[in-house]
Enzyme design. Structure first.
Site, short mmCIF file in Angstrom:
data_model
loop_
_atom_site.label_atom_id
_atom_site.label_comp_id
_atom_site.label_asym_id
_atom_site.label_seq_id
_atom_site.Cartn_x
_atom_site.Cartn_y
_atom_site.Cartn_z
N GLU A 142 4.08 0.15 -11.93
CA GLU A 142 5.53 0.21 -11.69
C GLU A 142 6.17 1.45 -12.30
O GLU A 142 7.22 1.39 -12.94
CB GLU A 142 6.21 -1.06 -12.22
CG GLU A 142 5.95 -2.29 -11.38
CD GLU A 142 6.56 -2.21 -9.98
OE1 GLU A 142 7.58 -1.52 -9.80
OE2 GLU A 142 6.00 -2.82 -9.06
N SER A 160 2.49 9.02 -8.53
CA SER A 160 3.89 9.09 -9.00
C SER A 160 4.76 9.80 -7.97
O SER A 160 5.92 9.41 -7.75
CB SER A 160 3.96 9.85 -10.33
OG SER A 160 3.12 9.25 -11.28
N ASN A 165 -4.13 11.22 -3.37
CA ASN A 165 -3.42 12.42 -3.82
C ASN A 165 -1.91 12.24 -3.91
O ASN A 165 -1.16 13.22 -3.91
CB ASN A 165 -3.74 13.60 -2.90
CG ASN A 165 -5.18 14.03 -3.05
OD1 ASN A 165 -5.66 14.21 -4.17
ND2 ASN A 165 -5.89 14.11 -1.94
N ARG A 215 -9.21 -18.27 -40.34
CA ARG A 215 -10.24 -17.39 -40.89
C ARG A 215 -10.01 -17.18 -42.40
O ARG A 215 -8.87 -16.97 -42.83
CB ARG A 215 -10.17 -16.04 -40.18
CG ARG A 215 -11.18 -15.03 -40.65
CD ARG A 215 -12.56 -15.35 -40.11
NE ARG A 215 -13.52 -14.31 -40.43
CZ ARG A 215 -14.82 -14.43 -40.19
NH1 ARG A 215 -15.31 -15.53 -39.61
NH2 ARG A 215 -15.64 -13.45 -40.50
N GLY A 265 -10.60 -8.91 -36.53
CA GLY A 265 -11.81 -8.22 -36.97
C GLY A 265 -12.77 -8.04 -35.79
O GLY A 265 -12.34 -7.77 -34.67
N GLY A 288 0.81 -1.21 0.00
CA GLY A 288 0.00 0.00 0.00
C GLY A 288 0.84 1.26 0.00
O GLY A 288 1.21 1.76 1.07
N LEU A 289 1.14 1.75 -1.18
CA LEU A 289 1.91 2.99 -1.31
C LEU A 289 1.01 4.12 -1.84
O LEU A 289 0.91 5.19 -1.24
CB LEU A 289 3.10 2.77 -2.26
CG LEU A 289 3.92 4.01 -2.62
CD1 LEU A 289 4.62 4.57 -1.39
CD2 LEU A 289 4.96 3.69 -3.69
N THR A 300 -3.71 -3.52 -4.96
CA THR A 300 -3.91 -4.89 -5.43
C THR A 300 -3.91 -5.84 -4.24
O THR A 300 -3.03 -5.74 -3.37
CB THR A 300 -2.79 -5.26 -6.43
OG1 THR A 300 -2.83 -4.33 -7.51
CG2 THR A 300 -2.96 -6.67 -6.96
N GLU A 315 -1.77 6.75 -2.88
CA GLU A 315 -2.87 7.40 -2.15
C GLU A 315 -3.70 8.21 -3.14
O GLU A 315 -3.23 8.53 -4.24
CB GLU A 315 -2.30 8.32 -1.07
CG GLU A 315 -1.47 7.56 -0.06
CD GLU A 315 -1.02 8.42 1.11
OE1 GLU A 315 -1.24 9.65 1.07
OE2 GLU A 315 -0.47 7.83 2.05
C1 FAD Z 1 -5.18 -1.63 -11.37
C2 FAD Z 1 -4.12 -0.93 -10.57
C3 FAD Z 1 -3.47 -1.62 -9.54
C4 FAD Z 1 -2.53 -0.96 -8.75
N1 FAD Z 1 -1.94 -1.62 -7.70
C5 FAD Z 1 -1.19 -0.90 -6.80
C6 FAD Z 1 -0.71 -1.52 -5.59
O1 FAD Z 1 -0.89 -2.72 -5.36
N2 FAD Z 1 -0.05 -0.74 -4.69
C7 FAD Z 1 0.19 0.59 -4.90
O2 FAD Z 1 0.77 1.23 -4.03
N3 FAD Z 1 -0.23 1.19 -6.06
C8 FAD Z 1 -0.92 0.49 -6.99
N4 FAD Z 1 -1.36 1.09 -8.16
C9 FAD Z 1 -1.09 2.52 -8.34
C10 FAD Z 1 -0.11 2.85 -9.45
O3 FAD Z 1 1.19 2.53 -9.05
C11 FAD Z 1 -0.32 4.36 -9.74
O4 FAD Z 1 -1.56 4.47 -10.42
C12 FAD Z 1 0.80 4.96 -10.53
O5 FAD Z 1 1.97 5.04 -9.74
C13 FAD Z 1 0.45 6.37 -11.03
O6 FAD Z 1 -0.04 7.17 -10.00
P1 FAD Z 1 -1.41 7.98 -10.22
O7 FAD Z 1 -2.42 7.04 -10.71
O8 FAD Z 1 -1.69 8.74 -8.98
O9 FAD Z 1 -1.09 8.99 -11.40
P2 FAD Z 1 -0.39 10.42 -11.28
O10 FAD Z 1 0.89 10.30 -10.54
O11 FAD Z 1 -1.38 11.40 -10.78
O12 FAD Z 1 -0.09 10.72 -12.80
C14 FAD Z 1 -1.06 11.26 -13.71
C15 FAD Z 1 -0.33 11.54 -15.03
O13 FAD Z 1 0.68 12.53 -14.80
C16 FAD Z 1 1.92 12.04 -15.28
N5 FAD Z 1 3.01 12.56 -14.45
C17 FAD Z 1 3.12 12.52 -13.09
N6 FAD Z 1 4.27 13.06 -12.71
C18 FAD Z 1 4.92 13.45 -13.84
C19 FAD Z 1 6.18 14.08 -14.10
N7 FAD Z 1 7.01 14.41 -13.12
N8 FAD Z 1 6.51 14.33 -15.39
C20 FAD Z 1 5.67 13.99 -16.40
N9 FAD Z 1 4.48 13.40 -16.22
C21 FAD Z 1 4.11 13.13 -14.96
C22 FAD Z 1 1.82 10.52 -15.18
O14 FAD Z 1 2.76 9.87 -16.03
C23 FAD Z 1 0.38 10.30 -15.59
O15 FAD Z 1 0.28 10.28 -16.98
C24 FAD Z 1 -2.23 0.41 -9.01
C25 FAD Z 1 -2.85 1.07 -10.08
C26 FAD Z 1 -3.78 0.42 -10.85
C27 FAD Z 1 -4.45 1.17 -11.97
#
Ligand code: FAD
Length: 377
Positions: A358, A130, A127, A263, A334, A122-123, A156, A125
């Site tokens: 990742e 990335s 808000n 096909r 198709g 769980g990393l 997950t 949140e």
């Molecule tokens: C189905 C699923 C399962 C997951 N499982 C886990 C899990 O088990 N544990 C866990 O901790 N997380 C999990 N995640 C979270 C996942 O790691 C995050 O969704 C991911 O790290 C992106 O964070 P965010 O969705 O908040 O997007 P944001 O960080 O808000 O990014 C939004 C957009 O901004 C872009 N962006 C952000 N910063 C920059 C920058 N500096 N420069 C350029 N572009 C940027 C991104 O590339 C993206 O296109 C899961 C996500 C999904 C969809």
């Protein structure tokens, strides 16, 4: 170096046969029911694969990153949602337990290796995705306990896990982050399913932590050592995730290759059109290049866990070709590419998330760019 060892070929064959016999026949039902089948995971775990990357002293297989990549890609080529839950159950977060005390390893890691416990990580949140140093979840020391408050999203296995490794701020500094073992059932921990449009066969949850009281011995390492634990695991996670992307791409490719030979259109097999042949040849090129790079990255990250550029190239390239191959494979089917009865249709639903997990595409580009520009700073 570029061939699998006999042992690795055996891992591949065993998992491929298991997935064909046990996973493929139920895949569409799991997708329909949006179910990660814990019992089936435990059956799979009984084959010993979840422990493959862990030391033999803990009951693991003592294997390398590539060994894990092989079983992950074999599951992903059949059912990516199941594959991601399986790899998170024993990998992603659980690897951080390797830095824990003997007691933590015996209580949490050994059962994870045996496959009787399921882990979650769980990393992220609502808000802070990335930008992981912007966590809002707080852990405050209270006597012998830590008290956690905050929320985690997209987790997950958040519902099915026996424990969640939760990252929380332990002080005001950006890097003051601790990793806590939060057992499922802890008072104040609530998990709710998230309605997503990918990885239907995986469990994904929104977690809230309201005054979750955790004993002091549930902190892994130092109270401000979480960032190190997270970064130590990052590159291996990216290579393994690349193998997951590769598996989806290979499943799509195999499905399309098969389909175009059956096909017919305009009195010919679809495989007789030169456009089809060139498309499949191009897909094969991309697959082989991605797998070759996964092999290289697995070896490099194993000898140097800090090999960030290699891991980021590996993950981004595999995610990119996964999306490209799935799109072309689906097109070759198709209208049937839009039908759930064909594996290609099912697999190609899961390609978008390949660019997100990742580290998003941009986050991995940042790693590569930082290395490119370092001599100009
Ligand atoms: C189905 C699923 C399962 C997951 N499982 C886990 C899990 O088990 N544990 C866990 O901790 N997380 C999990 N995640 C979270 C996942 O790691 C995050 O969704 C991911 O790290 C992106 O964070 P965010 O969705 O908040 O997007 P944001 O960080 O808000 O990014 C939004 C957009 O901004 C872009 N962006 C952000 N910063 C920059 C920058 N500096 N420069 C350029 N572009 C940027 C991104 O590339 C993206 O296109 C899961 C996500 C999904 C969809």
């Amino acid at each position: 170096m570029w061939n699998l060892t006999e042992e690795q070929q055996m891992i591949q064959k065993t998992v491929r046969d298991w997935a064909a016999a046990k996973l493929a026949p139920r895949a569409e039902q799991y997708e329909h029911d949006k179910l990660f089948d814990v019992a089936l995971y435990k059956e799979f775990a009984g084959l010993g694969f979840p422990g493959i990357r862990y030391p033999e002293a803990l009951g693991g297989g003592g294997g390398g990153i590539l060994d894990m990549c092989i079983w992950v890609k074999e599951l992903a080529r059949v059912l990516p949602g199941f594959a991601i839950s399986a790899s998170v159950a024993c990998g992603l977060g659980a690897k951080m337990l390797g830095y824990g005390t003997d007691a933590q390893q015996q209580t949490w890691l050994v059962p994870t290796i045996e496959g009787t416990m399921i882990g979650a990580f769980g990393l992220t949140e609502p808000n802070a995705g990335s930008d992981a140093t912007n966590l809002q979840t707080r852990a405050v020391k209270d006597g012998d306990d830590w008290v956690l408050n905050g929320a985690k999203t997209f987790i997950t296995n958040g519902i099915v896990a026996d424990y969640i490794l939760v990252s929380a701020k332990t002080g005001p500094g950006k890097s003051e982050i601790g990793i806590f073992i939060v057992p499922q059932g802890t008072e104040g921990l609530h998990a709710a399913p998230i309605d997503k449009n990918c990885w239907y066969s995986s469990d994904t949850a929104l977690l809230s932590l309201e005054n979750c009281r955790i004993p002091a011995d549930h902190l892994i390492g130092a109270a401000d050592g979480g960032l190190n634990l997270l970064t130590n695991n990052l590159n291996e996670g990216r290579v393994t995730f690349a193998a997951h992307c590769y598996g989806i791409a290979e499943g799509c490719f195999d499905g399309a290759l098969d389909y175009v030979h059956q096909r017919t259109a305009f009195g010919k097999r679809v495989s007789d059109f030169q456009n089809t042949q060139f498309k499949l040849a191009e897909m094969k090129m991309k697959l082989d290049l991605a797998w070759t790079y996964i092999m290289r990255a697995a070896a490099e990250v194993e000898s140097n866990p800090g090999a960030g550029v290699t891991a980021s190239i590996c993950k981004n390239y595999a995610a990119q070709i996964c999306e490209e191959i799935a799109r072309e494979a689906r097109h070759l089917l198709g209208g049937y590419g839009c039908m759930n009865e064909y594996a290609v249709g099912r697999l190609s639903r899961d390609v978008f998330v390949a660019e997100v997990g990742e580290g998003t595409r941009e986050i991995n580009y940042r790693v590569i760019w930082k290395a490119l520009t370092q001599n100009y700073r």
